[in-house]
Motif scaffolding. Structure first.
Motif, short mmCIF file in Angstrom:
data_model
loop_
_atom_site.label_atom_id
_atom_site.label_comp_id
_atom_site.label_asym_id
_atom_site.label_seq_id
_atom_site.Cartn_x
_atom_site.Cartn_y
_atom_site.Cartn_z
N TYR A 1 0.83 -1.19 0.00
CA TYR A 1 0.00 0.00 0.00
C TYR A 1 0.87 1.25 0.00
CZ TYR A 1 -4.09 -2.87 0.81
OH TYR A 1 -5.10 -3.76 0.66
N ILE A 2 0.31 2.33 -0.58
CA ILE A 2 1.06 3.58 -0.71
C ILE A 2 0.28 4.67 0.03
CG2 ILE A 2 1.95 5.29 -2.35
CD1 ILE A 2 1.35 2.41 -4.19
N LEU A 3 0.95 5.35 0.94
CA LEU A 3 0.34 6.44 1.70
C LEU A 3 0.22 7.67 0.80
CD1 LEU A 3 -0.66 7.35 4.53
CD2 LEU A 3 1.69 8.16 4.94
N THR A 4 -0.97 8.27 0.78
CA THR A 4 -1.20 9.47 -0.03
C THR A 4 -1.78 10.58 0.83
OG1 THR A 4 -3.48 8.97 -0.65
CG2 THR A 4 -1.75 8.03 -2.03
N GLY A 5 -1.68 11.78 0.33
CA GLY A 5 -2.29 12.93 1.00
C GLY A 5 -1.28 13.76 1.77
N GLU A 6 -1.66 14.98 2.02
CA GLU A 6 -0.84 15.94 2.75
C GLU A 6 -1.50 16.22 4.10
OE1 GLU A 6 2.06 17.22 1.78
OE2 GLU A 6 2.02 16.26 -0.19
N VAL A 7 -0.79 15.97 5.18
CA VAL A 7 -1.32 16.19 6.52
C VAL A 7 -1.80 17.63 6.69
CG1 VAL A 7 -0.73 16.19 8.98
CG2 VAL A 7 0.12 14.39 7.49
N SER A 8 -1.11 18.58 6.07
CA SER A 8 -1.48 20.00 6.21
C SER A 8 -2.82 20.32 5.54
CB SER A 8 -0.38 20.89 5.63
OG SER A 8 -0.25 20.65 4.23
N VAL A 9 -3.30 19.44 4.66
CA VAL A 9 -4.56 19.68 3.95
C VAL A 9 -5.70 18.88 4.56
CG1 VAL A 9 -5.76 19.49 1.73
CG2 VAL A 9 -3.37 20.23 1.80
N GLY A 10 -5.42 17.64 4.91
CA GLY A 10 -6.49 16.79 5.43
C GLY A 10 -5.99 15.40 5.74
N GLU A 11 -6.92 14.50 5.85
CA GLU A 11 -6.63 13.12 6.21
C GLU A 11 -5.84 12.40 5.12
OE1 GLU A 11 -9.38 9.23 6.89
OE2 GLU A 11 -10.04 11.08 7.87
N GLN A 12 -4.87 11.63 5.55
CA GLN A 12 -4.11 10.82 4.61
C GLN A 12 -4.83 9.48 4.44
OE1 GLN A 12 -0.19 11.17 6.65
NE2 GLN A 12 0.51 11.76 4.61
N SER A 13 -4.55 8.81 3.32
CA SER A 13 -5.15 7.51 3.07
C SER A 13 -4.16 6.66 2.27
CB SER A 13 -6.47 7.66 2.31
OG SER A 13 -6.25 8.31 1.08
N CYS A 14 -4.50 5.41 2.10
CA CYS A 14 -3.63 4.49 1.37
C CYS A 14 -4.30 4.04 0.07
CB CYS A 14 -3.32 3.26 2.21
SG CYS A 14 -2.29 3.62 3.63
N ILE A 15 -3.47 3.82 -0.94
CA ILE A 15 -3.94 3.25 -2.20
C ILE A 15 -3.17 1.97 -2.45
CG2 ILE A 15 -4.71 5.42 -3.24
CD1 ILE A 15 -2.04 5.49 -4.78
#
Length: 149
Positions: A1-15
């Motif tokens: 799985y690959i972690l995506t997203g920016e903590v400074s913007v919102g919740e991170q998730s995995c793809i």
């Protein structure tokens, strides 16, 4: 799985899978559409690194490309298409490239999972349709009001 997203913007998730276009997705180029393709000293030509694109792109592109018939997948296709629109339909933008790749992979029956961003055969009839009375301009000084009539 690959972690995506920016903590400074919102919740991170995995793809689970990287999308086909997974490089330079946060780089967004803005240029004056009236001067596209022409060199001019006063032409707007700016490339920025967008934290918004960095946050949303990988998840939206992956979930749309590997669509499994879920409402989350449809939302991801909507988000990916919105990123393309926010890129001013730039054919070199990662979001627009990804939309193109996905639309070529899908047959006509499943193409409804992608928003309609481009006109193909019906472009002339849509372009010539005057039933909606709206004036739109990228230059606010030339068109002070945007109104429907």
């Amino acid at each position: 799985y690959i972690l995506t997203g920016e903590v400074s913007v919102g919740e991170q998730s995995c793809i689970e899978h990287l999308p086909s276009v997974s490089g330079s997705y946060s780089k967004i180029r803005f240029q004056d559409p009236a001067l596209a393709g022409r060199k001019s000293l006063d032409a707007l030509d700016l490339t920025i690194d967008s934290v918004i694109f960095s946050h949303y792109y990988l998840k939206a592109a992956s979930e749309c490309e590997y669509y499994e018939g879920t409402s989350q997948g449809l939302q991801s296709c909507q988000a990916l298409s919105n990123l393309c629109v926010m890129s001013m339909y730039d054919e070199e933008a990662a979001a627009c490239k990804e939309v193109d790749i996905i639309s070529q992979k899908r047959d006509r029956t499943s193409s409804s999972t992608l928003p309609w961003l481009y006109y193909e055969d019906e472009a002339d009839s849509v372009n010539d349709d005057r039933s909606i009375g709206m004036k739109i301009s990228l230059y606010p000084q030339r068109n002070r009001t945007n109104s429907l009539s």
